[in-house]
Design a protein around this motif. Sequence first.
Motif, PDB file in Angstrom:
ATOM      1  N   GLY A  44      27.119  27.991 -32.387  1.00  0.00           N
ATOM      2  CA  GLY A  44      25.718  28.047 -32.862  1.00  0.00           C
ATOM      3  C   GLY A  44      24.821  29.114 -32.010  1.00  0.00           C
ATOM      4  N   THR A  45      25.072  28.658 -30.655  1.00  0.00           N
ATOM      5  CA  THR A  45      24.361  29.867 -29.772  1.00  0.00           C
ATOM      6  C   THR A  45      24.920  31.272 -29.888  1.00  0.00           C
ATOM      7  N   MET A  46      26.257  31.466 -30.084  1.00  0.00           N
ATOM      8  CA  MET A  46      26.857  32.804 -30.306  1.00  0.00           C
ATOM      9  C   MET A  46      26.055  33.366 -31.398  1.00  0.00           C
ATOM     10  N   ALA A  47      26.179  32.752 -32.497  1.00  0.00           N
ATOM     11  CA  ALA A  47      25.611  33.161 -33.759  1.00  0.00           C
ATOM     12  C   ALA A  47      23.946  33.376 -33.813  1.00  0.00           C
ATOM     13  N   ALA A  48      23.228  32.571 -32.935  1.00  0.00           N
ATOM     14  CA  ALA A  48      21.829  32.904 -32.743  1.00  0.00           C
ATOM     15  C   ALA A  48      21.643  34.100 -32.058  1.00  0.00           C
ATOM     16  N   LEU A  49      22.510  34.249 -31.106  1.00  0.00           N
ATOM     17  CA  LEU A  49      22.165  35.591 -30.137  1.00  0.00           C
ATOM     18  C   LEU A  49      22.464  36.764 -31.077  1.00  0.00           C
ATOM     19  N   ALA A  50      23.347  36.876 -32.000  1.00  0.00           N
ATOM     20  CA  ALA A  50      23.539  37.974 -32.615  1.00  0.00           C
ATOM     21  C   ALA A  50      22.516  38.274 -33.710  1.00  0.00           C
ATOM     22  N   LEU A  51      22.260  37.180 -34.258  1.00  0.00           N
ATOM     23  CA  LEU A  51      21.138  37.019 -35.438  1.00  0.00           C
ATOM     24  C   LEU A  51      19.722  37.590 -34.718  1.00  0.00           C
ATOM     25  N   SER A  52      19.319  37.245 -33.480  1.00  0.00           N
ATOM     26  CA  SER A  52      18.088  37.546 -33.209  1.00  0.00           C
ATOM     27  C   SER A  52      18.257  38.914 -32.337  1.00  0.00           C
ATOM     28  N   ARG A  53      19.025  39.355 -31.911  1.00  0.00           N
ATOM     29  CA  ARG A  53      19.367  40.491 -30.816  1.00  0.00           C
ATOM     30  C   ARG A  53      19.826  41.703 -31.607  1.00  0.00           C
ATOM     31  N   TYR A  54      20.650  41.605 -32.399  1.00  0.00           N
ATOM     32  CA  TYR A  54      21.306  42.727 -32.981  1.00  0.00           C
ATOM     33  C   TYR A  54      21.075  42.831 -34.401  1.00  0.00           C
ATOM     34  N   PRO A  55      20.567  43.839 -34.972  1.00  0.00           N
ATOM     35  CA  PRO A  55      20.438  44.133 -36.403  1.00  0.00           C
ATOM     36  C   PRO A  55      21.952  44.659 -36.738  1.00  0.00           C
ATOM     37  N   PHE A  56      22.577  43.831 -37.963  1.00  0.00           N
ATOM     38  CA  PHE A  56      23.820  44.142 -38.299  1.00  0.00           C
ATOM     39  C   PHE A  56      23.940  43.874 -39.926  1.00  0.00           C
ATOM     40  N   ARG A  57      24.632  44.576 -40.613  1.00  0.00           N
ATOM     41  CA  ARG A  57      24.873  44.282 -42.027  1.00  0.00           C
ATOM     42  C   ARG A  57      25.056  42.815 -42.237  1.00  0.00           C
ATOM     43  N   GLY A  58      24.528  42.039 -43.208  1.00  0.00           N
ATOM     44  CA  GLY A  58      24.831  40.855 -43.752  1.00  0.00           C
ATOM     45  C   GLY A  58      24.136  39.733 -42.956  1.00  0.00           C
ATOM     46  N   ARG A  59      23.100  40.422 -42.032  1.00  0.00           N
ATOM     47  CA  ARG A  59      22.487  39.408 -41.069  1.00  0.00           C
ATOM     48  C   ARG A  59      21.736  38.326 -41.748  1.00  0.00           C
ATOM     49  N   GLU A  60      20.999  38.562 -43.086  1.00  0.00           N
ATOM     50  CA  GLU A  60      20.140  37.739 -43.843  1.00  0.00           C
ATOM     51  C   GLU A  60      21.398  36.654 -44.534  1.00  0.00           C
ATOM     52  N   ALA A  61      22.570  36.973 -44.836  1.00  0.00           N
ATOM     53  CA  ALA A  61      23.625  36.340 -45.603  1.00  0.00           C
ATOM     54  C   ALA A  61      23.979  35.206 -44.265  1.00  0.00           C
ATOM     55  N   VAL A  62      24.357  35.520 -43.058  1.00  0.00           N
ATOM     56  CA  VAL A  62      24.740  34.647 -42.129  1.00  0.00           C
ATOM     57  C   VAL A  62      23.447  33.792 -41.825  1.00  0.00           C
ATOM     58  N   GLY A  63      22.294  34.283 -41.782  1.00  0.00           N
ATOM     59  CA  GLY A  63      21.051  33.278 -41.485  1.00  0.00           C
ATOM     60  C   GLY A  63      21.020  32.365 -42.572  1.00  0.00           C
ATOM     61  N   ALA A  64      21.268  32.653 -43.719  1.00  0.00           N
ATOM     62  CA  ALA A  64      21.187  31.633 -44.979  1.00  0.00           C
ATOM     63  C   ALA A  64      22.365  30.624 -44.687  1.00  0.00           C
ATOM     64  N   LEU A  65      23.260  30.948 -44.130  1.00  0.00           N
ATOM     65  CA  LEU A  65      24.665  30.157 -44.113  1.00  0.00           C
ATOM     66  C   LEU A  65      24.251  28.880 -43.179  1.00  0.00           C
ATOM     67  N   ALA A  66      23.394  29.267 -42.055  1.00  0.00           N
ATOM     68  CA  ALA A  66      22.926  28.175 -41.126  1.00  0.00           C
ATOM     69  C   ALA A  66      22.341  27.149 -42.071  1.00  0.00           C
ATOM     70  N   TYR A  67      21.501  27.306 -42.988  1.00  0.00           N
ATOM     71  CA  TYR A  67      20.749  26.595 -43.800  1.00  0.00           C
ATOM     72  C   TYR A  67      21.470  25.884 -44.641  1.00  0.00           C
ATOM     73  N   LEU A  68      22.912  26.358 -45.245  1.00  0.00           N
ATOM     74  CA  LEU A  68      23.520  25.985 -46.322  1.00  0.00           C
ATOM     75  C   LEU A  68      23.968  24.360 -46.330  1.00  0.00           C
ATOM     76  N   PRO A  69      24.492  23.829 -44.996  1.00  0.00           N
ATOM     77  CA  PRO A  69      24.884  22.553 -45.001  1.00  0.00           C
ATOM     78  C   PRO A  69      23.590  21.486 -45.297  1.00  0.00           C
ATOM     79  N   MET A  70      22.265  21.959 -44.633  1.00  0.00           N
ATOM     80  CA  MET A  70      21.244  21.361 -44.956  1.00  0.00           C
ATOM     81  C   MET A  70      20.784  21.090 -46.251  1.00  0.00           C
ATOM     82  N   MET A  71      21.183  21.915 -47.116  1.00  0.00           N
ATOM     83  CA  MET A  71      20.876  21.915 -48.597  1.00  0.00           C
ATOM     84  C   MET A  71      21.698  20.981 -49.420  1.00  0.00           C
ATOM     85  N   VAL A  72      22.762  21.072 -48.905  1.00  0.00           N
ATOM     86  CA  VAL A  72      24.003  20.153 -49.683  1.00  0.00           C
ATOM     87  C   VAL A  72      23.701  18.902 -49.449  1.00  0.00           C
TER      88      VAL A  72
END
Lengths: 278, 264
Positions: free
Chosen positions: B82-110
Amino acid sequence: MKRFLAWALVLPFVLYNLTFVIFPLFTVLYQSMFTIDAEYNVSQQASLDNFKAAFSAANLEVMWRSARYALTTTAACLLLGYPLAYFIAVYGGRLRSQLLILVVLPFWTSYLIRTFAWTTLLQKEGVINAVLLKLHLISQPLQMLNTDFSVILGLTYGFLPFATLPIYVSLENQDRSLVEAAADLGATPVQAFWKVVFPLSLPGVISASLITFVPAMGDFVSAEILGSPETQMIGNLIQQQFLALFNWPMGSALSLVLMLLMVTSMALYMGLAGERDA
Amino acid sequence: MREEKPGPLWLRLYALTVYLFLYTPIVVLVLFSFNDSRRNSSWEGFTTRWYVTLWHNELLMRALLNSLKVACLATFLSTVLGTMAALALSRYPFRGREAVGALAYLPMMVPEIVMGIALLTFFIKVGIQLSIVTVILAHVAFSVGYVTVTVRTRLAGMKGNLEEAAADLGATPWQTFWLVTFPRILPGIMSGALLAFTLSFDDFVITFFTAGIGATTLPLKIYSMLKFGVTPEVNAISTIMLGFTIGLLALWSRLESDPKSLGR
C-alpha cells in the motif's frame, strides 16, 4: 526513469489486486453459469439457469425482505444520525472532535461482537425485559430476539457511526453566517433550518444513505446472530449455498444478483436525488 | 467571535440518547463478563473467574495466537504494498493513475460476503488448500486499499521540494527516500498499518469463508462459541478484544492528530 519507478512501485499492488480481487470476482461470474445436479456434477454447458432459479418465489421474498430491512435501517440511521451530527457540528464547541470520536469508535470494534452484545439485552430473560417488568410496563416478557425488529436493530447499530460521519462533514463545512443572514431576513430558526441548513447538507445525507444501504443490503451477520429462519437476508442465502448446500454455482449467481440489486438501487437513488437538486 | 451555545435542551437529550444507544450494549457486555453466574440475565456479583477460565482454554489461546499471526503478517504485507502504491500515486504522474487509484477503493465497494465467497472459489479452483495462509492473503486483499488511501492522503499534504533539494545536493534516489521521504511519511505509514491491523484482527466474514482447518481466528472462535449461547466466557474474550481494538485506535488517533509524534 520516473515513469519506470512509478510502475515499479505500483506493479506489486496492481498484480495483487488483479490476482486476489478482480480475478476471484470473475471466477464467481464464470462459476455462476454452470449448474449442479443432485450428485454434485457440474454441467458441461454454460447457461443462465442459475439466474432463473435465483429469482424463485422463495428467493424473491428474501430479496424483498433484504431491501425492506436495508431501507428501514437507512431511515433509522438518518433519523438517529442527523440530529447527532447536527448537535456535534453546531454545538460541539471545543469538545467537537472528542464527541465525533465517540461516535466513530464503536464502528472500528468487531461487528460480530457488537451484534451479539444485543442478545443479552433483547432475550426473554434479558436486561430490557427485566427492566420493563420491574416497572410494570409489561406483564409478560416481550419476544424481541429473532424478529424483524432485532435484525433491523442490529443493522442500524452496526452502521449508525458510518451514517453520521458524512452528515457531520456536510454540516461542519457550512458557513454559519448563512443562518444569521436568514434570521436577519426574518426567518424563524425552524424555517432557517429547513430552507438553508438542510438543503445544503443533502450531499451528506445522500452519501450517508448509500454508505448505510449498501452494506446493510449485503449483510448476513445481523440476521445470523439476532434473527431466525424467517428473517433471512440474501447474505444468509449465499452463505447457505456455499457452506451448507455446497451449490457454489447457485451461491455465485445469488452473489451477482445481490451486487446487481445494489448497483441498481444506488443508481436509482442517485437519479432521484439528482432530480430533486435540479 | 461567536459565543459557544450549549444548544436546545431537546437536542442535547436526543444526542445523549443516541450515545446511550451506541454504548449500552458494549457496557452491558463488559459488565456481564464480570458476572458471577453462568446465565447472562441477572447480576449475581463480581468475579474475574471467567478471565481465568479463558487463560486455561487452550483452543481459545490458540485462536488468539492465530489472530495475532494473521494480523501481523497481513499488516506487514498490506503496508508494504500500500505504501509503495501510495508513493507512486502521489509523487509520479503516470498513465493509468486514475484506474490504480480506483482499484484501491474496489474492495471497499464489494460486499464482504461476495469478497469472501469469491476468494473461497478462487483458492479452491486454483488448487490452493485453505489454511492460515489463505486467510492472510485474503486479509491483505481487503486491507491494502485502506493503507494506500491513508498514506496517499498523508502524502498529498506534503510538497516534494525537500526531495528535490536532496537530489540537488547529490543524494541518490535511494538515499533521498530513506533519509528524507521515509521519515516524513512514517506517521502516515504507521496509521495505515494500525488500520490494517484493526481490520484484520476484527474481521469475521471474509475469514469465515477463507479459513482452513487449524486456522481458527478469535472472531471465528467467538462465533462458534455463540452457537452454544452467550456465556460469560464469550463476554470475557470479547471484552479483551474490544479493549485491544480500542487501545490500537487510541494510538492511531494520536498519530492522526499529531503527525510529528513519530516523525524523525
